[in-house]
Design a protein around this motif. Structure first.
Motif, short mmCIF file in Angstrom:
data_model
loop_
_atom_site.label_atom_id
_atom_site.label_comp_id
_atom_site.label_asym_id
_atom_site.label_seq_id
_atom_site.Cartn_x
_atom_site.Cartn_y
_atom_site.Cartn_z
N PHE A 41 0.84 -1.20 0.00
CA PHE A 41 0.00 0.00 0.00
C PHE A 41 0.87 1.24 0.00
O PHE A 41 2.05 1.20 0.32
CB PHE A 41 -0.95 0.02 1.21
CG PHE A 41 -0.25 0.15 2.54
CD1 PHE A 41 0.11 1.38 3.06
CD2 PHE A 41 0.04 -0.98 3.29
CE1 PHE A 41 0.75 1.50 4.28
CE2 PHE A 41 0.68 -0.87 4.52
CZ PHE A 41 1.03 0.37 5.01
N ARG A 43 -0.07 5.32 1.28
CA ARG A 43 -1.08 6.26 1.76
C ARG A 43 -0.39 7.47 2.36
O ARG A 43 0.80 7.43 2.64
CB ARG A 43 -2.02 5.59 2.76
CG ARG A 43 -1.34 4.99 3.97
CD ARG A 43 -2.34 4.30 4.87
NE ARG A 43 -1.64 3.52 5.87
CZ ARG A 43 -1.93 2.28 6.18
NH1 ARG A 43 -2.92 1.67 5.57
NH2 ARG A 43 -1.26 1.63 7.10
N HIS A 45 -1.04 11.52 4.65
CA HIS A 45 -1.87 12.41 5.46
C HIS A 45 -1.10 13.69 5.77
O HIS A 45 0.13 13.71 5.75
CB HIS A 45 -2.33 11.73 6.75
CG HIS A 45 -1.21 11.40 7.68
ND1 HIS A 45 -0.41 10.29 7.51
CD2 HIS A 45 -0.73 12.04 8.77
CE1 HIS A 45 0.50 10.25 8.47
NE2 HIS A 45 0.34 11.30 9.25
N LEU A 53 3.96 10.39 4.10
CA LEU A 53 3.63 9.21 3.31
C LEU A 53 4.03 7.96 4.08
O LEU A 53 5.04 7.96 4.79
CB LEU A 53 4.37 9.23 1.98
CG LEU A 53 4.06 10.39 1.05
CD1 LEU A 53 5.04 10.41 -0.10
CD2 LEU A 53 2.64 10.29 0.54
N TRP A 55 4.24 3.57 3.39
CA TRP A 55 4.09 2.48 2.44
C TRP A 55 4.65 1.21 3.03
O TRP A 55 5.41 1.21 3.99
CB TRP A 55 4.74 2.80 1.10
CG TRP A 55 6.23 2.91 1.12
CD1 TRP A 55 7.13 1.91 0.87
CD2 TRP A 55 7.02 4.07 1.42
NE1 TRP A 55 8.41 2.38 0.98
CE2 TRP A 55 8.37 3.71 1.31
CE3 TRP A 55 6.71 5.38 1.76
CZ2 TRP A 55 9.40 4.60 1.55
CZ3 TRP A 55 7.74 6.28 1.99
CH2 TRP A 55 9.05 5.88 1.87
N TYR A 128 -0.16 8.31 -5.58
CA TYR A 128 -1.01 8.86 -4.53
C TYR A 128 -1.15 10.35 -4.78
O TYR A 128 -0.15 11.08 -4.82
CB TYR A 128 -0.39 8.60 -3.14
CG TYR A 128 -1.25 9.11 -2.02
CD1 TYR A 128 -2.29 8.34 -1.53
CD2 TYR A 128 -1.04 10.36 -1.48
CE1 TYR A 128 -3.08 8.81 -0.49
CE2 TYR A 128 -1.83 10.84 -0.45
CZ TYR A 128 -2.85 10.05 0.04
OH TYR A 128 -3.64 10.52 1.05
N THR A 130 -3.04 14.11 -3.83
CA THR A 130 -3.74 14.87 -2.79
C THR A 130 -3.70 16.36 -3.12
O THR A 130 -2.96 16.78 -4.01
CB THR A 130 -3.12 14.61 -1.40
OG1 THR A 130 -3.96 15.17 -0.41
CG2 THR A 130 -1.72 15.15 -1.31
#
Length: 133
Positions: A41, A43, A45, A53, A55, A128, A130
């Motif tokens: 994965f 992701r 925030h 990040l 992973w 990813y 954002t």
């Protein structure tokens, strides 16, 4: 009479099934292969003024290091400019973390590039995307 015929049929069916079971192919033993280098994965925030990040890899075997790359352009365009915003060595952790301390406002896309041992090849993560305000 019926009972005798049914008993004879069952007996012959059992004999046929045991004969077929004995004529199976010999057992083959397969060798286990190391897990392929793949990302589990990716992701992210918001983290203070930066962006963090995280992973994970299916297997850390054969990975030398990671490059964290970002772009403000179309991430699916082959001509987009990807900037390396960080490097880190493979420490065989389950989850890797990186914080981009100074992302500019806008739509930003990140990807992680795993560099294999001996710089023989690279494997890219999913993208990813954002919005930084």
């Amino acid at each position: 009479m019926k009972t005798t015929i049914i008993f004879a049929i069952l007996l012959s069916a059992i004999q046929v099934s045991t004969v077929q079971a004995k004529s199976t192919l010999p057992l083959t033993i397969s060798q286990s292969k190391p897990a392929a280098v793949a990302f589990s994965f990716l992701r992210g925030h918001k983290s203070g003024k930066g962006y963090s990040l995280q992973w994970s890899m299916v297997s850390n075997a054969g990975i030398q290091s990671f490059e964290v790359q970002s772009t403000y352009e179309d991430p699916y365009d082959v001509y987009s400019n990807w900037e390396t915003v960080g490097d880190m060595m493979n420490t065989n952790q389950k989850i890797f973390k990186f914080t981009d301390d100074a992302p500019m406002p806008g739509i930003i896309s990140y990807r992680i590039v795993a560099v294999l041992s001996g710089n023989s090849a690279t494997v890219e993560s999913a993208i990813y995307t954002t919005t930084i305000e």
